[in-house]
Write a protein that holds these residues in place. Structure first.
Motif, PDB file in Angstrom:
ATOM      1  N   GLU A  16       5.057   7.835  -5.403  1.00 37.48           N
ATOM      2  CA  GLU A  16       5.115   9.231  -4.968  1.00 37.48           C
ATOM      3  C   GLU A  16       6.527   9.662  -4.583  1.00 37.48           C
ATOM      4  O   GLU A  16       6.834  10.852  -4.562  1.00 37.48           O
ATOM      5  CB  GLU A  16       4.168   9.451  -3.787  1.00 37.48           C
ATOM      6  CG  GLU A  16       2.706   9.304  -4.162  1.00 37.48           C
ATOM      7  CD  GLU A  16       1.801   9.510  -2.967  1.00 37.48           C
ATOM      8  OE1 GLU A  16       0.933  10.399  -3.037  1.00 37.48           O
ATOM      9  OE2 GLU A  16       1.961   8.795  -1.972  1.00 37.48           O
ATOM     10  N   ALA A  17       7.383   8.704  -4.258  1.00 40.93           N
ATOM     11  CA  ALA A  17       8.753   9.043  -3.859  1.00 40.93           C
ATOM     12  C   ALA A  17       9.719   9.014  -5.023  1.00 40.93           C
ATOM     13  O   ALA A  17      10.899   9.307  -4.856  1.00 40.93           O
ATOM     14  CB  ALA A  17       9.233   8.089  -2.769  1.00 40.93           C
ATOM     15  N   VAL A  55       6.586   9.113   2.896  1.00 39.74           N
ATOM     16  CA  VAL A  55       7.075   7.956   2.146  1.00 39.74           C
ATOM     17  C   VAL A  55       8.600   7.943   2.119  1.00 39.74           C
ATOM     18  O   VAL A  55       9.239   6.907   2.345  1.00 39.74           O
ATOM     19  CB  VAL A  55       6.511   7.941   0.713  1.00 39.74           C
ATOM     20  CG1 VAL A  55       7.236   6.920  -0.150  1.00 39.74           C
ATOM     21  CG2 VAL A  55       5.018   7.622   0.735  1.00 39.74           C
ATOM     22  N   ARG A  56       9.206   9.081   1.860  1.00 33.31           N
ATOM     23  CA  ARG A  56      10.669   9.146   1.797  1.00 33.31           C
ATOM     24  C   ARG A  56      11.302   8.847   3.162  1.00 33.31           C
ATOM     25  O   ARG A  56      12.357   8.214   3.232  1.00 33.31           O
ATOM     26  CB  ARG A  56      11.120  10.514   1.269  1.00 33.31           C
ATOM     27  CG  ARG A  56      10.797  10.704  -0.209  1.00 33.31           C
ATOM     28  CD  ARG A  56      11.320  12.033  -0.738  1.00 33.31           C
ATOM     29  NE  ARG A  56      12.775  12.115  -0.683  1.00 33.31           N
ATOM     30  CZ  ARG A  56      13.602  11.602  -1.579  1.00 33.31           C
ATOM     31  NH1 ARG A  56      13.102  10.949  -2.619  1.00 33.31           N
ATOM     32  NH2 ARG A  56      14.901  11.720  -1.462  1.00 33.31           N
ATOM     33  N   MET A  62       8.852   0.779  -1.561  1.00 35.30           N
ATOM     34  CA  MET A  62       9.179   1.411  -0.284  1.00 35.30           C
ATOM     35  C   MET A  62      10.036   0.500   0.577  1.00 35.30           C
ATOM     36  O   MET A  62      10.787   0.952   1.436  1.00 35.30           O
ATOM     37  CB  MET A  62       7.901   1.803   0.451  1.00 35.30           C
ATOM     38  CG  MET A  62       7.215   3.005  -0.152  1.00 35.30           C
ATOM     39  SD  MET A  62       5.708   3.463   0.744  1.00 35.30           S
ATOM     40  CE  MET A  62       4.515   2.441  -0.107  1.00 35.30           C
ATOM     41  N   PHE A 120      -0.338   5.458   1.083  1.00 35.06           N
ATOM     42  CA  PHE A 120       0.959   5.799   0.499  1.00 35.06           C
ATOM     43  C   PHE A 120       1.204   4.925  -0.720  1.00 35.06           C
ATOM     44  O   PHE A 120       1.048   3.705  -0.673  1.00 35.06           O
ATOM     45  CB  PHE A 120       2.091   5.587   1.501  1.00 35.06           C
ATOM     46  CG  PHE A 120       2.040   6.478   2.705  1.00 35.06           C
ATOM     47  CD1 PHE A 120       2.077   7.856   2.565  1.00 35.06           C
ATOM     48  CD2 PHE A 120       1.961   5.937   3.976  1.00 35.06           C
ATOM     49  CE1 PHE A 120       2.039   8.684   3.681  1.00 35.06           C
ATOM     50  CE2 PHE A 120       1.925   6.756   5.096  1.00 35.06           C
ATOM     51  CZ  PHE A 120       1.961   8.132   4.939  1.00 35.06           C
ATOM     52  N   ASP A 121       1.632   5.549  -1.802  1.00 35.51           N
ATOM     53  CA  ASP A 121       1.979   4.857  -3.041  1.00 35.51           C
ATOM     54  C   ASP A 121       3.475   5.039  -3.288  1.00 35.51           C
ATOM     55  O   ASP A 121       3.987   6.164  -3.241  1.00 35.51           O
ATOM     56  CB  ASP A 121       1.166   5.451  -4.206  1.00 35.51           C
ATOM     57  CG  ASP A 121       1.325   4.672  -5.507  1.00 35.51           C
ATOM     58  OD1 ASP A 121       2.457   4.245  -5.812  1.00 35.51           O
ATOM     59  OD2 ASP A 121       0.325   4.508  -6.209  1.00 35.51           O
ATOM     60  N   HIS A 122       4.189   3.942  -3.556  1.00 35.03           N
ATOM     61  CA  HIS A 122       5.642   4.027  -3.710  1.00 35.03           C
ATOM     62  C   HIS A 122       6.046   4.958  -4.839  1.00 35.03           C
ATOM     63  O   HIS A 122       7.137   5.532  -4.824  1.00 35.03           O
ATOM     64  CB  HIS A 122       6.231   2.637  -3.943  1.00 35.03           C
ATOM     65  CG  HIS A 122       5.932   2.059  -5.291  1.00 35.03           C
ATOM     66  ND1 HIS A 122       4.675   1.652  -5.684  1.00 35.03           N
ATOM     67  CD2 HIS A 122       6.739   1.822  -6.360  1.00 35.03           C
ATOM     68  CE1 HIS A 122       4.718   1.192  -6.906  1.00 35.03           C
ATOM     69  NE2 HIS A 122       5.954   1.284  -7.354  1.00 35.03           N
ATOM     70  N   ASP A 175       2.500  -0.306  -1.695  1.00 37.24           N
ATOM     71  CA  ASP A 175       1.565   0.644  -1.110  1.00 37.24           C
ATOM     72  C   ASP A 175       1.409   0.345   0.376  1.00 37.24           C
ATOM     73  O   ASP A 175       1.587  -0.799   0.809  1.00 37.24           O
ATOM     74  CB  ASP A 175       0.170   0.539  -1.756  1.00 37.24           C
ATOM     75  CG  ASP A 175       0.143   0.988  -3.206  1.00 37.24           C
ATOM     76  OD1 ASP A 175       1.016   0.558  -3.962  1.00 37.24           O
ATOM     77  OD2 ASP A 175      -0.747   1.771  -3.562  1.00 37.24           O
ATOM     78  N   ARG A 212       2.383  13.444   1.803  1.00 32.57           N
ATOM     79  CA  ARG A 212       2.496  12.004   1.588  1.00 32.57           C
ATOM     80  C   ARG A 212       3.905  11.640   1.114  1.00 32.57           C
ATOM     81  O   ARG A 212       4.499  10.669   1.580  1.00 32.57           O
ATOM     82  CB  ARG A 212       1.460  11.533   0.556  1.00 32.57           C
ATOM     83  CG  ARG A 212       0.016  11.612   1.028  1.00 32.57           C
ATOM     84  CD  ARG A 212      -0.873  10.666   0.222  1.00 32.57           C
ATOM     85  NE  ARG A 212      -0.712  10.846  -1.205  1.00 32.57           N
ATOM     86  CZ  ARG A 212      -1.434  11.657  -1.962  1.00 32.57           C
ATOM     87  NH1 ARG A 212      -2.388  12.394  -1.405  1.00 32.57           N
ATOM     88  NH2 ARG A 212      -1.231  11.755  -3.264  1.00 32.57           N
ATOM     89  N   LYS A 213       4.438  12.412   0.188  1.00 35.77           N
ATOM     90  CA  LYS A 213       5.781  12.149  -0.318  1.00 35.77           C
ATOM     91  C   LYS A 213       6.816  12.266   0.797  1.00 35.77           C
ATOM     92  O   LYS A 213       7.747  11.456   0.883  1.00 35.77           O
ATOM     93  CB  LYS A 213       6.119  13.114  -1.453  1.00 35.77           C
ATOM     94  CG  LYS A 213       7.507  12.887  -2.053  1.00 35.77           C
ATOM     95  CD  LYS A 213       7.720  13.750  -3.288  1.00 35.77           C
ATOM     96  CE  LYS A 213       9.092  13.471  -3.891  1.00 35.77           C
ATOM     97  NZ  LYS A 213       9.318  14.226  -5.142  1.00 35.77           N
TER      98      LYS A 213
END
Length: 423
Positions: free
Chosen positions: A107-108, A404-405, A118, A103-105, A84, A400-401
């Protein structure tokens, strides 16, 4: 230069055996390019030093490259996953705003499989050791160290390099991985956009009571970002985090002169108490911060990689990962040319590398510069806009996604090594 060159010609000569240069030599050698890696210090000295606390953030896609090269097998047990990331604004007291971006991993993630982290935080000493071990067992790479390139002559058909030892090398292409202020770029007449931020990054390790649980924190203080990055526990089982503490240069210099108790008090105030009692451990490293971006990445039979091409503010932790993507793209371009029987050092071959990497690098250079200017101040109306903006993005899962990506390196045209494949 005299004609009696070293009898063994190379496809590629890499100048500089830092984290970028050594990785380029390994990726090129494992892909079938006869490679020379030149550095002025013995390569063993890069791994002999004891624990110094310095770390590198390895993005998800960079990890796939390390895995493809066999390096990750030696790192996996020493790498701490970033699960995160929490980003927040903070005042002079170090207290974070209640408005934040998280950010939460997961989500990707795609499909049913377990979501990947991440990224990972790895101590530099372990990273250097793992790469060097693979280099020493790669028959296509010759380690030319300690030695120094005193003179480089780039002709239409080859590069000729005179070394301090008296040895002379010939190669199809030379790569400068000398860092931000390498002499090869200057000797080639390649200019660079460069400026100082008037900031200094203090780098150290913190020991804290409670586990970080894989959460990285980025607090934007008035003097600059204060990054708390999760590290693996020490051999003694202590919970640790890597710290990149950015301050205005005048303040940072005064902080570095403080005795241990007063430095601890200033540090703990900015760190906060969310992980319990915290202490800085080990040495304090410091680096003046600025931006360097080369006006071009290539010249006749020469290519710039890593910090020689672009040196960023550490605000997003993406500087090294940009260099990794440079390396993956360059090796793929060179291998494609060699398979087709083309000259790997020819201008049209190198232009393909430039077209592939320029936009990605420029975008990250501009983004980190903008973020630092936007967040490294205490202008109240601007702070309000920042807080509202972070909270707004936090409420929109697709945004957010998207971010993260990008942080994981999953956006854009990815080279094969970045996808975990061989070129």
């Amino acid at each position: 230069m005299p004609p009696d060159l070293d009898s063994q010609r190379f496809d590629l000569a890499v100048i500089g055996a830092g984290l970028n240069g050594s990785l380029l030599a390994l990726a090129a050698g494992q892909s079938g390019l006869r490679t020379a890696l030149v550095d002025r210090v013995p390569l063993s000295s890069l791994t002999e030093a004891g624990f110094d606390g310095r770390t590198t953030a390895i993005a998800y896609t960079s990890q796939r490259l390390f895995k493809a090269l066999g390096v990750w097998d030696d790192l996996a047990g020493r790498a701490e996953p970033i699960l995160d990331i929490r980003i927040s604004d903070a005042g002079h007291d170090g207290r974070a705003s209640p408005l934040f971006l998280h950010f939460d991993h997961r989500e990707a993630g795609e499909g049913e499989g377990e979501a990947a982290p991440m990224g990972w935080i790895v101590e530099n000493r372990f990273l250097r050791t793992a790469i060097l071990r693979r280099l020493q067992n790669c028959p296509s790479v010759e380690l030319v160290a300690p030695d120094e390139a005193l003179d480089t002559v780039r002709n239409p058909d080859k590069v000729e390099i005179a070394l301090k030892s008296g040895r002379r090398l010939a190669a199809r292409l030379v790569a400068s991985a000398e860092g931000r202020f390498g002499t090869m770029r200057e000797d080639a007449g390649i200019g660079a956009r460069a400026w100082s931020y008037g900031q200094i990054a203090i780098v150290l390790v913190a020991r804290h009571e409670r586990p970080h649980r894989g959460v990285a924190q980025e607090k934007f203080l008035p003097g600059g970002p204060f990054a708390i990055l999760p590290m693996s526990d020490s051999d003694a089982g202590e919970h640790r985090s890597s710290i990149v503490w950015t301050e205005r240069a005048s303040i940072a210099k005064r902080l570095l002169e403080l005795d241990a108790p007063r430095f601890q008090a200033e540090f703990a105030r900015r760190f906060g108490d969310y992980l319990g009692h915290v202490d800085p451990v080990g040495p304090r490293w410091w680096y003046p911060l600025g931006l360097v971006h080369a006006e071009r990445y290539i010249d006749e039979r020469m290519v710039l990689v890593g910090d020689a091409a672009h040196g960023l503010h550490p605000i997003a932790g993406q500087g090294y990962n940009l260099g990794v993507r440079d390396i993956a793209a360059l090796v793929e371009v060179l291998i494609d040319a060699k398979r087709l029987g083309l000259d790997i050092g020819a201008a049209d071959t190198l232009e393909r590398y430039v077209r592939w990497r320029r936009a990605d690098n420029f975008t990250m250079v501009a983004a980190t510069d903008l973020l630092n200017r936007l967040f490294s101040n205490d202008i109240k109306p601007l702070r309000l806009v920042r807080d509202v903006g972070l909270a707004a993005v936090n409420r929109v899962p697709p945004l957010r996604k998207f971010f993260v990506r990008h942080a994981m390196g999953l956006a854009g045209d990815l080279p094969k090594l970045i996808r975990g494949e061989r070129p």
